[in-house]
Design an enzyme around this catalytic site. Structure first.
Site, PDB file in Angstrom:
ATOM      1  N   GLN B 126       0.843  -1.199   0.000  1.00 26.90           N
ATOM      2  CA  GLN B 126       0.000   0.000   0.000  1.00 26.90           C
ATOM      3  C   GLN B 126       0.880   1.251   0.000  1.00 26.90           C
ATOM      4  OE1 GLN B 126       0.147   2.117   2.582  1.00 26.90           O
ATOM      5  NE2 GLN B 126       0.876   0.835   4.265  1.00 26.90           N
ATOM      6  N   SER B 129       1.151   6.818   2.943  1.00 28.89           N
ATOM      7  CA  SER B 129       1.896   7.886   3.632  1.00 28.89           C
ATOM      8  C   SER B 129       2.962   8.500   2.753  1.00 28.89           C
ATOM      9  CB  SER B 129       2.563   7.321   4.887  1.00 28.89           C
ATOM     10  OG  SER B 129       1.611   6.824   5.775  1.00 28.89           O
ATOM     11  N   GLU B 244      -9.825  -1.127   6.938  1.00 33.88           N
ATOM     12  CA  GLU B 244      -8.617  -1.393   7.711  1.00 33.88           C
ATOM     13  C   GLU B 244      -8.934  -1.455   9.201  1.00 33.88           C
ATOM     14  OE1 GLU B 244      -5.484   1.370   6.893  1.00 33.88           O
ATOM     15  OE2 GLU B 244      -3.947   0.025   7.648  1.00 33.88           O
ATOM     16  N   ASN B 368      -3.864   5.734  17.518  1.00 35.03           N
ATOM     17  CA  ASN B 368      -4.964   5.666  18.480  1.00 35.03           C
ATOM     18  C   ASN B 368      -5.366   7.054  18.968  1.00 35.03           C
ATOM     19  OD1 ASN B 368      -4.739   2.959  18.061  1.00 35.03           O
ATOM     20  ND2 ASN B 368      -4.595   2.407  20.232  1.00 35.03           N
TER      21      ASN B 368
END
Lengths: 339, 385, 339, 385
Positions: B126, B129, B244, B368
């Site tokens: 993937q 970023s 995801e 998170n």
């Protein structure tokens, strides 16, 4: 009653810190060569002999002068086992064969400590002899009589070997009391190194948070990041005096008290280091998960030191025996000796 | 009354998976999929899976699946991890891009990409970023400029998982060079051996190249590799990110298997463990169970036509913090052996490897911190400042 | 396999929630009078008889229809012991003297459950009889034969009495199995009420954080506040399915499995409620520390429910016996019965 | 080498405190100082303390103290809490305003206010917060406007601890009505029975009036009750807040005494405790000890001319979270009794009272969120956004 370091101790530690910062920059950790190249300088600066008497070429100082040096060694993630040799081996040899201390202080002889709680020895292949704690006595074992098995640490700067030997009577150099002293010194000074590692990890994460921008601002401006790092700092601040007291206690207290103080020190330093390492990698994001930044060397050293010379489970049992089973009261008389 | 019994068809399906896995799962563990040898071993395992038609059981048969429902998928996962089968090297494809293709792809794209994805013939990396755009994907700057029937890509991606050894990559690119933030982005698929692509592996904690940087120097990609509409890449990427964080990527069976190993480890080490370790072990057991229950509930809702919303953020926080706690607890039971890796330290190494892997959990797929923002803002309705 | 509530269960719960929201606004908690004034309506709406057969005037539904009602009762901090009577007493009477269930459903008779894990009974002075779990049998004790000692709860809406009686053979109504059922039902439904309390506390703190301004903005815009509340929400979200499974399990599983499921439910709900209460008061600041806002009623109820029908220590021992000692495997066959 | 031995003078001092406390501490606990009867009992206890000259041992003799050093103060506290002596109803005065007066007061103010403060003859409330200004003191709006040789105060304070029963109050007021934020504030002392003052008690968690709102309706206060310079109130308040978070307010002996009670409770209850409780009890013991060590270090530094800086914020976080954990753990050992209060529930009530009290710890004296901001910005140098 003055629970501060003397100016002499602070000055000595400042000197050691400057030397270590310069001589052991993070770049040095990236190379696996020359992991022991600083030995001559460490010896020349007298750092191996801080706790040795002047008659043996040492500085004749006390543990409250060496604990800050151990912290400084942790702070730069020093590969050389300076702390184990100067703070564990030197006092053990001093108590058994004082005439041999000079060789250790000059760096001519290398005799690392081996203990059931620290059975894997860094750079054991470069040792002349080992000081081995057996079940009820202390043994001095020349390297020719020791069996080394290489094992691999997650910390690339720990060149580990399992060290074993037949602990025959002719190798005995002292009693069980010296093994207990060794364990207490191991725990206290491993805790001191963990303080330094914790400090370094908080600093690295803080520096990164000031630079790294996301959503149009440095991530260090986000309250979540601030609070993670502040919480780590609080743990560090309250582990420090516990470790310093454990070190000071080595010179003056009974072994039973030293055991409780060392256990407390190791537990507090373990917790601070584990917490700071998890915060530091979180702040670094994916970058912290890689070899692109140096954080991982410090985390891996911290993981290793967390478990040797007694993990939290081990030391928690010591505190439990003293407090719950033994009725050791908190407060004056426990905090410091004579109330 | 809730129907909490498996049907006879479920039981038969479970038995089939169990028997097949018992016969086919490699007897000794593969090397990590983050090194070339291990990657190839894992790719080979995908082909073995394909031989049993287990590539992606929920997909329609025409795309290499079995068309089973989500309860059967959970059963598959339970048996898969129960058999200690290898990690899925194809996960970027089957769990992230696959569902995205199903939703946004043309019939031609689905037919072209899905079957080799399910078969392990094409492994996907993937490319989200960029150096200046991690959690903040709106900062993407790598450009894909239309030139006739091609896009020409220039720029750089980073943290591309699987990229060191994979075949294809999907990523988000700025197709409108004048655009800013979330606008003007498009999702484009390209082969990693395209001319002008340079891959620089990045060593991760364990020293293996878990990620790579990808440099683009006038890489030409045919326009039919555009997924969805040009300029709508942000929406598509959000859907992928939903997958995801959603149901598939981290199935409960994985954590249940780790909790089971933790209980076994604790039984061996309980004489030297501190008392709190017992409670942590039991908490791991309970939390893994809670995660399974929550997933069965979500699967039931989706099967009845429901959708996963912002609670996906709760999932991601829960499993990632559980995984870290579980491995931290495992390590804490090992004493001085905890730092050892390599041969002769397999048990220890597994906990240390698992701990290192778990440290990435609270970071990837949106940190998170970002997930907590999402819960606060979208579930609780707290203000965005 | 469909781990969702039926539309009927959801509709019933919606109705109950609307009624409770309207009939038990926070203002009602502030008065110590009329703590049982809703009884006639609760009976009239059929809520006391959800689990009773239609022949006894009940709705003849299952526990997965009542668990959401228990959660709704927790959410408004209902003073009436609806949950104890409808979810513990009704099934106990149904299993022993089914002819008596009609009286309970109509609200004519009040027979609260008493158990070593829940020895203090709310509004015991208004009971006609008690269903008491003894060491190895279940007893039906008319209030004339029970000794009530008033005790004071931190929760002003719990009008508590310690209930004791001489458990003579003539009062015996069932065996030890029914006592175990009572314990499991008590834990599961107390957990359900704790879910509701947790939800309410998160909601109150969220509402307050949207309104209250400091440093020129609503405090709910600060990441620290957001993250506290988000963490509480995560705990709630992952306690819910555990409690729902425990309730569903009451109708279909062996008592041994019910015990593990109920233990897990109570532990998860205890943790969510404790965490949410500490977050909620922190978000409210000094205001949460007072009677000026209603948060304290919900916190105090949560503290009380955390400890009755087995605290975390008690239920953790049940899980330990099953998992560590008993070898209960995680995964299929444990999550749901028949794998 | 560090000198960690108490001197003979220290030992003699400790013995003196211990003997006196053994002879004078009330045998049965006083009622809470948040109700009128308990307040008066505690005020009476302050007068008994005064009879032994123990009002505030570190203060100069001329102000009612003994002029002892900080190590002796720590010894005093250890023996005070070791004897289970009552809480100090005078704490707003002796720990907060007292040190502020020493630093900023005129000789007349010191002579007027300090001796009755140490004697318990004048009990002080504090008046920082206003409805719109809690953690954010710059939002203070209550005005004190100069009128001849008086200030005329109008407005409202809230969360004023001790105000329902105290004699005097110190607070921060806006003396420059045109000013904003931190500027134009002044610290003013006033008697709570002044004309125009209305006190509305606020019931706290346990139902007692722990705080009050104070309403000001043209309250006239003589200008000699201005503390420090007019308009410099913010600096003075910051100094006071430093004392609040600093060494005195929460001496380690208090937490050590609670840790000792927790160990005793655990010994009684260990058969029904979960294993993690043992580790929490030991952590409480260790953390209380760590806090004592840290305080001895700070005391040593101050005695050698040092100052407390931003580490006061670390202290405040540490003791407040320790206190909450310790009481939460205590409650968790009590089973179904934990909810009981009142007669016949003394042990339980003490843990529940302590828990409720501990919940205020992370809130008052600047919330722990604010303290973490301070550490991040002033200790670590992270940016203020």
């Amino acid at each position: 009653m003055d629970f501060r370091f003397s100016q002499d101790a602070l000055d000595l530690a400042d000197g050691a810190r400057s030397f270590l910062d310069g001589a052991n920059p993070p770049e040095r950790l990236r190379s696996e060569d020359g992991r022991d190249s600083l030995w001559p300088q460490l010896a020349a600066l007298g750092l191996l002999g801080v706790l040795a008497p002047e008659s043996a070429g040492g500085l004749g100082l006390h543990d409250d002068s060496f604990v800050l040096i151990a912290e400084a060694a942790g702070r730069v993630c020093l590969p050389e086992p300076l702390v184990a040799l100067a703070a564990i081996s030197v006092p053990a040899v001093l108590a058994t064969y004082p005439d041999e201390v000079g060789g250790l202080v000059r760096g001519d002889h290398v005799s690392p400590p081996v203990h059931p709680l620290a059975p894997y020895v860094h750079d054991a292949d470069k040792a002349d002899a080992f000081i081995i704690a057996g079940p009820d006595a202390l043994y001095g074992v020349p390297s020719s009589k020791a069996r080394l098995t290489p094992v691999k640490s997650i910390d690339p700067n720990r060149n580990l070997f399992r060290v074993e030997a037949d602990l025959t009577d002719d190798l005995k150099v002292g009693g069980a009391g010296l093994c207990a002293v060794m364990a207490v010194r191991g725990a206290t000074y491993t805790a001191a190194q963990l303080l330094g590692l914790t400090d370094a990890m908080i600093q690295m994460a803080t520096d990164y948070a000031k630079e790294r921008e996301q959503f149009g601002q440095p991530i260090g401006g986000f309250q979540a990041i601030k609070h993670h790092l502040a919480s780590a700092q609080v743990k560090l601040e309250f582990a420090r005096p516990v470790v310093y007291r454990a070190a000071a206690s080595l010179d003056v207290d009974s072994i039973a008290r030293q055991q409780v103080h060392a256990a407390h020190a190791k537990i507090a330093a373990n917790e601070a280091a584990r917490f700071a390492s998890e915060v530091a990698i979180q702040v670094h994001g994916a970058m912290g998960y890689t070899f692109e930044v140096d954080l991982h060397y410090f985390m891996k050293r911290a993981w290793a030191l967390e478990t040797i010379w007694g993990d939290t489970a081990h030391h928690s049992m010591i505190i439990n025996q003293a407090v719950i089973d033994g009725g050791l009261d908190i407060g004056p008389g426990t905090t410091f000796d004579a109330a | 009354m809730m129907d909490l019994a498996y049907t006879d068809a479920h039981r038969a399906f479970r038995a089939e998976v169990r028997d097949w896995m018992a016969a086919h799962v490699p007897k000794s563990p593969l090397k990590t999929l983050e090194c070339e040898e291990g990657f190839n071993q894992h790719r080979e395992w995908e082909r073995v899976l394909k031989s049993g038609n287990w590539g992606m059981v929920t997909w329609p048969k025409e795309f290499g699946g079995r068309g089973v429902d989500l309860i059967e998928w959970l059963i598959f996962e339970e048996e898969y991890y129960g058999a200690d089968a290898p990690l899925r090297v194809s996960q970027n494809g089957i769990f992230l891009l696959g569902p995205t293709l199903m939703e946004f792809g043309t019939p031609e794209q689905k037919a072209r990409f899905l079957p080799p994805m399910a078969a392990g013939d094409e492994i996907w990396a993937q490319g989200w970023s960029e150096p200046g755009a991690g959690s903040d994907m709106a900062g993407i700057r790598t450009k894909a400029i239309r030139d006739g029937d091609h896009y020409v890509i220039n720029g750089q991606k980073t943290w591309s998982s699987r990229a060191p050894f994979a075949d294809w990559c999907f990523g988000l690119f700025r197709t409108d060079p004048e655009s800013e933030k979330h606008r003007g982005l498009s999702m484009i698929l390209f082969p990693l051996d395209s001319e002008g692509v340079t891959i620089r592996p990045i060593a991760q904690l364990d020293g293996n190249p878990g990620f790579a940087e990808i440099f683009f120097d006038n890489v030409r990609v045919p326009v039919e590799n555009l997924l969805g509409e040009e300029g709508k890449g942000w929406n598509i990427a959000m859907a992928t990110a939903g997958f995801e964080r959603g149901l598939m990527l981290r199935s409960p069976a994985r954590f249940q298997a780790a909790a089971k190993r933790l209980v076994e480890l604790y039984r061996k080490k309980q004489d030297t463990a501190r008392p709190a370790a017992r409670d942590l072990v039991l908490q791991a057991w309970q939390d893994a169970e809670a995660y399974a229950l929550s997933t069965y509930n979500t699967a039931s809702r989706i099967m009845a036509g429901g959708k996963i919303g912002a609670e996906a953020s709760c999932n991601k926080i829960f499993w990632s913090e559980l995984d870290r706690m579980m491995h931290r607890t495992g390590l804490s039971l090992l004493g001085a052996e905890a730092e050892l890796i390599g041969d002769g330290a397999e048990a220890a190494g597994r906990w240390l490897d698992g701990y290192m892997f778990s440290l990435a959990g609270p970071i990837y797929a949106g940190t998170n911190e970002i997930q907590r923002n999402i819960i606060a803002e979208r579930v609780l309705g707290l203000p965005r400042i």
